[in-house]
Design an enzyme around this catalytic site. Structure first.
Site, PDB file in Angstrom:
ATOM      1  N   ARG A  13       0.753  -1.138   0.217  1.00  0.00           N
ATOM      2  CA  ARG A  13       0.039   0.106  -0.152  1.00  0.00           C
ATOM      3  C   ARG A  13       0.894   1.319   0.018  1.00  0.00           C
ATOM      4  O   ARG A  13       0.372   2.331  -0.333  1.00  0.00           O
ATOM      5  CB  ARG A  13      -1.219  -0.102   1.182  1.00  0.00           C
ATOM      6  CG  ARG A  13      -2.034   1.076   1.286  1.00  0.00           C
ATOM      7  CD  ARG A  13      -3.080   0.728   2.134  1.00  0.00           C
ATOM      8  NE  ARG A  13      -2.933   0.117   3.101  1.00  0.00           N
ATOM      9  CZ  ARG A  13      -2.762   0.723   4.542  1.00  0.00           C
ATOM     10  NH1 ARG A  13      -2.648   2.040   4.436  1.00  0.00           N
ATOM     11  NH2 ARG A  13      -2.571   0.111   5.598  1.00  0.00           N
ATOM     12  N   TYR A  72     -16.368  14.389 -17.594  1.00  0.00           N
ATOM     13  CA  TYR A  72     -16.889  12.841 -17.729  1.00  0.00           C
ATOM     14  C   TYR A  72     -17.796  12.832 -16.736  1.00  0.00           C
ATOM     15  O   TYR A  72     -18.081  13.493 -15.508  1.00  0.00           O
ATOM     16  CB  TYR A  72     -15.384  11.896 -17.269  1.00  0.00           C
ATOM     17  CG  TYR A  72     -16.192  10.672 -16.779  1.00  0.00           C
ATOM     18  CD1 TYR A  72     -16.821   9.794 -17.846  1.00  0.00           C
ATOM     19  CD2 TYR A  72     -15.562  10.082 -15.612  1.00  0.00           C
ATOM     20  CE1 TYR A  72     -17.085   8.419 -17.244  1.00  0.00           C
ATOM     21  CE2 TYR A  72     -15.802   8.745 -15.153  1.00  0.00           C
ATOM     22  CZ  TYR A  72     -16.752   7.979 -16.113  1.00  0.00           C
ATOM     23  OH  TYR A  72     -17.104   6.778 -15.546  1.00  0.00           O
ATOM     24  N   ASP A 123      -7.450  16.991 -17.363  1.00  0.00           N
ATOM     25  CA  ASP A 123      -7.844  15.791 -17.704  1.00  0.00           C
ATOM     26  C   ASP A 123      -7.367  15.535 -19.282  1.00  0.00           C
ATOM     27  O   ASP A 123      -8.093  15.879 -20.117  1.00  0.00           O
ATOM     28  CB  ASP A 123      -9.397  15.338 -17.488  1.00  0.00           C
ATOM     29  CG  ASP A 123      -9.633  13.770 -17.655  1.00  0.00           C
ATOM     30  OD1 ASP A 123      -8.869  13.027 -18.517  1.00  0.00           O
ATOM     31  OD2 ASP A 123     -10.520  13.268 -17.331  1.00  0.00           O
ATOM     32  N   LYS A 174      -8.086   3.834 -20.468  1.00  0.00           N
ATOM     33  CA  LYS A 174      -8.395   4.153 -21.510  1.00  0.00           C
ATOM     34  C   LYS A 174      -7.197   3.784 -22.582  1.00  0.00           C
ATOM     35  O   LYS A 174      -6.728   2.540 -22.784  1.00  0.00           O
ATOM     36  CB  LYS A 174      -9.033   5.573 -21.602  1.00  0.00           C
ATOM     37  CG  LYS A 174     -10.066   5.777 -20.665  1.00  0.00           C
ATOM     38  CD  LYS A 174     -11.255   5.070 -20.710  1.00  0.00           C
ATOM     39  CE  LYS A 174     -12.349   5.338 -19.815  1.00  0.00           C
ATOM     40  NZ  LYS A 174     -12.128   5.564 -18.773  1.00  0.00           N
TER      41      LYS A 174
END
Length: 403
Positions: free
Chosen positions: A73, A127, A192, A217
């Protein structure tokens, strides 16, 4: 501006070279050709005092610990390779990877909120889930929506960031990033860059402090990995690492490996798909069944178009093209934003930002253009009875650019 002709401030090598070699510089010295996958969740150490000191240092500064890993982590060597490569491609000092694009955006908002900045200035469209996260105030944010010209007036002393997508999802609207960065004043600009990728633009070179990607993506590129990443300066990266450690939104090492592998072919995939997308956009703009086509000046593999025929019937009739959410894969996808990706955005806000009920968003892949056009041609159906003379001047509405 094409990333290949942009100033190379962070690295003198071309984006094509960086895509292949960044994050892999040490492999030959290790006697390796392909990057290894480190799936360990924890790592042994017989020096507990030393581990305590390293953990204290991370808690105080967020600097990535030197030496062997501590715990999954806190960091992972495979993920670190992807982060290093993406930072090189975007021309930033650092990058911090997360389990998804939304986890990455959430970490940015949490980091700013912890510093006492909860106000966000945002430009629609975004988005759909990003829009919802800001509007619903789920992370304690307050949002002011504006157009690019209103950013300077909307920024306040407690503004955490200014957020924009360019090209935007799903309308492909573009913003002058340099002008927007100047309008932000001291507030950090978050861009973005999922649609353009660093192949087509590097927002950091235009003044953006934070560059966000849904790595799911184009960076992954094959529809088989979830991830998100923020490219930024080292100071902000340290804060993001602390948020990631505390919230657990880590990227799985296998995902990190797949994303690093995806970067190697990113320029080739983006340019090939963009050439097909530009050609399809031109054909759609000349088609009497299409009301309007949206294609960005920067280029890219995304095409949005509004149909005179029923868009839901188009979705139902495609056979080669896959009707599905997401984008950036090697195969072509199409979806109806008002029904799926932007359904969570209030209807009035959807419409005012250009997301009409007739709008379809298509992510063009690597298939042959004639096969794609044949599928689209059949899916669009018969020419509607609406006289062509009553349609808007599509040639004036559409914008085209080849990579």
């Amino acid at each position: 501006m094409d990333a290949d002709t942009a100033p190379r401030e962070a690295d003198a090598r071309a984006v094509d070279t960086l895509a292949v070699h960044a994050g892999r510089e040490d492999l030959a010295g290790l006697g390796l050709h392909a990057p290894p996958i480190d799936l360990s969740t924890t790592y042994p150490s017989y020096d507990s005092r030393g581990e305590a000191a390293r953990i204290d240092a991370f808690a105080a500064t967020g600097e990535a610990p030197e030496g062997p890993p501590v715990y999954g982590r806190l960091g992972n060597p495979t993920v670190a390779r992807f982060e290093s490569a993406l930072a090189a491609l975007e021309g930033t000092e650092a990058a911090v990877a997360f389990a998804s694009g939304m986890a990455a955006l959430s970490a940015v908002l949490l980091a700013q909120h912890a510093a006492g900045h909860r106000h966000v200035v945002a430009v629609r469209p975004l988005y759909g889930c990003s829009d919802h996260l800001l509007t619903a105030g789920l992370l304690g944010t307050e949002v002011t929506w504006t157009d690019p010209k209103g950013v300077a007036d909307a920024v306040r002393p407690d503004t955490a960031l200014v957020m924009v997508e360019s090209p935007a999802n799903p309308t492909l609207a573009e913003v002058d990033l340099s002008a927007l960065a100047a309008a932000c004043g001291t507030a950090p600009l978050l861009v973005d860059n999922t649609f353009a990728t660093p192949v087509l633009q590097r927002p950091a070179l235009s003044g953006a402090r934070l560059v966000l990607h849904s790595a799911t993506k184009y960076l992954g590129g094959h529809g088989d990995v979830l991830g998100g990443v923020v490219a930024c300066d080292e100071a902000f990266a340290r804060r993001l690492r602390q948020i990631r450690f505390a919230t657990g939104g880590v990227l799985h090492p296998l995902a990190g490996y797949l994303l690093l592998r995806g970067l190697a072919t990113l320029p080739v995939r983006v340019r090939a798909a963009s050439a097909t997308a530009a050609a399809l956009a031109a054909r759609l703009a000349a088609d009497p069944r299409v009301l309007r086509v949206h294609y960005p000046k920067v280029g890219g593999a995304m095409v949005a178009f509004e149909t005179l025929t029923d868009p839901h019937e188009v979705i139902a009739r495609v056979r080669l093209i896959t009707p599905a959410v997401s984008l950036g894969s090697v195969d072509t996808l199409i979806q109806h934003p008002a029904s799926i990706s932007h359904r969570i955005v209030p209807e009035d806000d959807r419409r005012s930002s250009g997301v009409s009920e007739r709008l379809l968003r298509m992510s063009v892949g690597l298939e042959d253009i004639e096969d794609l056009w044949s599928d689209l041609d059949r899916a669009l159906g018969d020419v509607p009875p609406t006289p062509v003379a009553s349609r808007p001047a599509v040639a004036e509405e559409a914008r085209f650019a080849r990579v």
